[in-house]
Design an enzyme around this catalytic site. Structure first.
Site, PDB file in Angstrom:
ATOM      1  N   TYR A 146       0.888  -1.144   0.129  1.00 38.48           N
ATOM      2  CA  TYR A 146      -0.257   0.084   0.114  1.00 38.48           C
ATOM      3  C   TYR A 146       0.983   1.314   0.113  1.00 38.48           C
ATOM      4  CZ  TYR A 146      -4.465  -2.102   0.937  1.00 38.48           C
ATOM      5  OH  TYR A 146      -5.772  -2.829   0.613  1.00 38.48           O
ATOM      6  N   LYS A 196       3.683 -15.757   4.013  1.00 38.53           N
ATOM      7  CA  LYS A 196       3.600 -16.433   2.541  1.00 38.53           C
ATOM      8  C   LYS A 196       5.183 -16.502   2.233  1.00 38.53           C
ATOM      9  CE  LYS A 196       2.274 -18.011  -1.432  1.00 38.53           C
ATOM     10  NZ  LYS A 196       1.376 -19.172  -1.713  1.00 38.53           N
ATOM     11  N   ASP A 228      -2.886 -18.493   1.923  1.00 36.13           N
ATOM     12  CA  ASP A 228      -3.715 -19.196   1.244  1.00 36.13           C
ATOM     13  C   ASP A 228      -4.454 -20.121   1.993  1.00 36.13           C
ATOM     14  OD1 ASP A 228      -1.257 -20.463   1.049  1.00 36.13           O
ATOM     15  OD2 ASP A 228      -1.158 -20.998  -1.024  1.00 36.13           O
ATOM     16  N   ASP A 252      -6.194  -7.033   4.152  1.00 37.53           N
ATOM     17  CA  ASP A 252      -7.135  -6.432   3.584  1.00 37.53           C
ATOM     18  C   ASP A 252      -8.365  -7.490   3.156  1.00 37.53           C
ATOM     19  OD1 ASP A 252      -8.736  -4.519   1.947  1.00 37.53           O
ATOM     20  OD2 ASP A 252      -7.641  -4.917   0.359  1.00 37.53           O
ATOM     21  N   ASP A 256     -12.182  -9.113   4.686  1.00 41.03           N
ATOM     22  CA  ASP A 256     -13.117  -8.986   3.696  1.00 41.03           C
ATOM     23  C   ASP A 256     -13.810 -10.536   3.719  1.00 41.03           C
ATOM     24  OD1 ASP A 256     -13.155  -6.369   3.062  1.00 41.03           O
ATOM     25  OD2 ASP A 256     -13.885  -6.895   1.078  1.00 41.03           O
TER      26      ASP A 256
HETATM   27  C1  IPM Z   1     -10.171  -1.508   3.808  1.00 40.64           C
HETATM   28  C2  IPM Z   1     -10.433  -0.736   2.716  1.00 40.64           C
HETATM   29  C3  IPM Z   1      -9.483   0.030   2.111  1.00 40.64           C
HETATM   30  C4  IPM Z   1      -8.259  -0.825   2.070  1.00 40.64           C
HETATM   31  C5  IPM Z   1      -9.645   0.729   0.858  1.00 40.64           C
HETATM   32  C6  IPM Z   1     -10.933   1.277   0.715  1.00 40.64           C
HETATM   33  C7  IPM Z   1      -8.292   1.382   0.141  1.00 40.64           C
HETATM   34  O1  IPM Z   1     -10.666  -1.865   1.597  1.00 40.64           O
HETATM   35  O2  IPM Z   1     -10.147  -0.791   4.784  1.00 40.64           O
HETATM   36  O3  IPM Z   1     -10.159  -2.805   3.945  1.00 40.64           O
HETATM   37  O4  IPM Z   1      -7.808  -1.484   1.101  1.00 40.64           O
HETATM   38  O5  IPM Z   1      -7.385  -0.866   3.189  1.00 40.64           O
HETATM   39 MG    MG Z   2     -10.801  -3.887   2.435  1.00 37.84          MG
END
Ligand code: IPM
Ligand code: MG
Length: 368
Positions: A146, A196, A228, A252, A256
């Site tokens: 990032y 990894k 993974d 990240d 999710d």
């Molecule tokens: C998160 C989001 C952010 C990230 C985006 C919006 C840049 O997906 O906080 O997980 O990738 O960190």
């Molecule tokens: Mg995210």
């Protein structure tokens, strides 16, 4: 009477609606405690860009600098709409990453939690959920891909190319490890180190530093897991995890997935903690497709308030009450659209109704 200043960045898409509900909860916390929250709203994200030409304007930075904590809604536009904004000014690159960098919020805590009573929300089978899912993803938030050097151009073969760098130094790894071990110590004393190292040298250093830090926490069991394999294990046996620590990009993606195993990203609040400043935000995006319809789930935003109460204001008991109030609303058979599957028997309620019900539950709870 304690007095705290909170910068409130409602953000884009569903941000303002779910922020409204979080504010209702803050007001009830004020009623119930000797505390006053001074709310300082500020523009952040695409809304700020369209109004000022900057997604994280100076005025917002000033408000955040002076705040005791920052409550931030989701930001961003649809893929198509984003193209109206120059790449570096888009809300993610132009506001969110600069915010993380400015306050050096290296430690990101993302609880993935679903009590057994809410197992019906999850796409996983009840036998997989067992007594419930309760883990925390600890994500390094200001390093790695990032924030590494980036370059885009045309190479000597005349081909467009891109280069992004994944960089960590040992200090960056050490400090997030300490956060993860300290949290593990407060919980099940079990830490899954996600890496990894069979491919990435960054993971080789990551693991080396992890082993050094582990010596200071002999009471915490460490389990090393390839990222993974961890993705699969989160679906097949999420209950084996308690605290999981990982670098930025892995965090990240797996966080999710955490939302996925719960049944909705709307169930994912988070805390982003730096040495001096902390901000609190849902882990999900701004869901422009459902914005303004009063159907978004405010759980992640209200949960972020709970994390703020605990981490920034030492109000652990009230934080627990906020979680309990939200879970109580679900347990009464209500939920927002994201979690009301056909045939699930739950009564669908709006964003505002969810907030109202949480407030009602909270008011009924014994004061601390
Ligand atoms: C998160 C989001 C952010 C990230 C985006 C919006 C840049 O997906 O906080 O997980 O990738 O960190
Ligand atoms: Mg995210």
């Amino acid at each position: 009477m304690k007095h705290y200043k909170i910068a409130v960045l409602a953000g884009d898409g569903i941000g303002p609606e779910i922020t409204q509900e979080a504010i209702k909860v803050l007001k009830v916390i004020e009623e119930r405690n000797a505390v006053k929250f001074e709310l300082a709203p500020a523009l952040f994200g695409a809304c700020a860009y369209f109004e000022t030409g900057d997604a994280f304007p100076q005025a917002t930075q000033d408000i955040c600098d002076q705040a005791d904590a920052i409550l931030k809604g989701p930001i961003g536009l649809s893929h198509e709409q984003s193209k109206q904004i120059p790449i570096d000014k888009q809300p993610e690159r132009g506001a969110l990453l600069p915010m993380r960098r400015r306050y050096n919020t290296y430690a990101n805590f993302r609880p993935v939690s679903l009590p057994k009573s809410l197992a019906h929300f999850s796409p996983l089978k009840p036998e997989i959920i067992g007594e419930g899912i309760d883990l925390v993803i600890v994500r390094e938030l200001v390093g790695g891909l990032y924030f590494g050097d980036k370059e885009m151009g045309v190479n000597d073969k005349g081909l467009r190319y891109v280069r992004e760098t994944l960089e960590y130094d040992e200090e960056q790894i050490r400090r997030i490890m300490h956060e993860a071990f300290k949290l593990a110590r407060k919980r099940r004393k079990l830490l899954h180190n996600i890496h990894k190292s069979n491919v990435l040298k960054s993971s080789v250093l990551w693991n080396e530093v992890m082993e050094e830090v582990a010596l200071e926490y002999p009471d915490v069991e460490v389990v090393n897991f390839l990222v993974d394999a961890a993705a699969t294990a989160l679906c097949l046996k999420p209950t084996q995890f308690d605290v999981m620590v990982m670098e930025n990009m892995f965090g990240d993606i797996l966080s999710d997935q955490g939302g996925g195993i719960l049944g909705s990203l709307g169930l994912m609040p988070s805390a982003c903690i730096g040495p001096d400043v902390a901000y609190y935000e849902p882990s999900h995006g701004s869901a422009p497709d459902i914005a303004g319809k009063n159907i978004a789930n405010p759980y992640s935003m209200i949960g972020s308030v709970a994390m703020m109460l605990e981490n920034s204001f030492d109000m652990e008991r009230e934080a627990k009450n906020v979680w309990a109030a939200m879970q109580g609303v679900f347990a009464d058979g209500y939920s927002t659209a994201d979690l009301s599957r056909p045939g699930s028997g739950v009564t669908m309620i709006s964003t505002v109704e969810f907030g109202d019900k949480v407030v009602e539950k909270l008011r009924q709870m014994p004061k601390v």
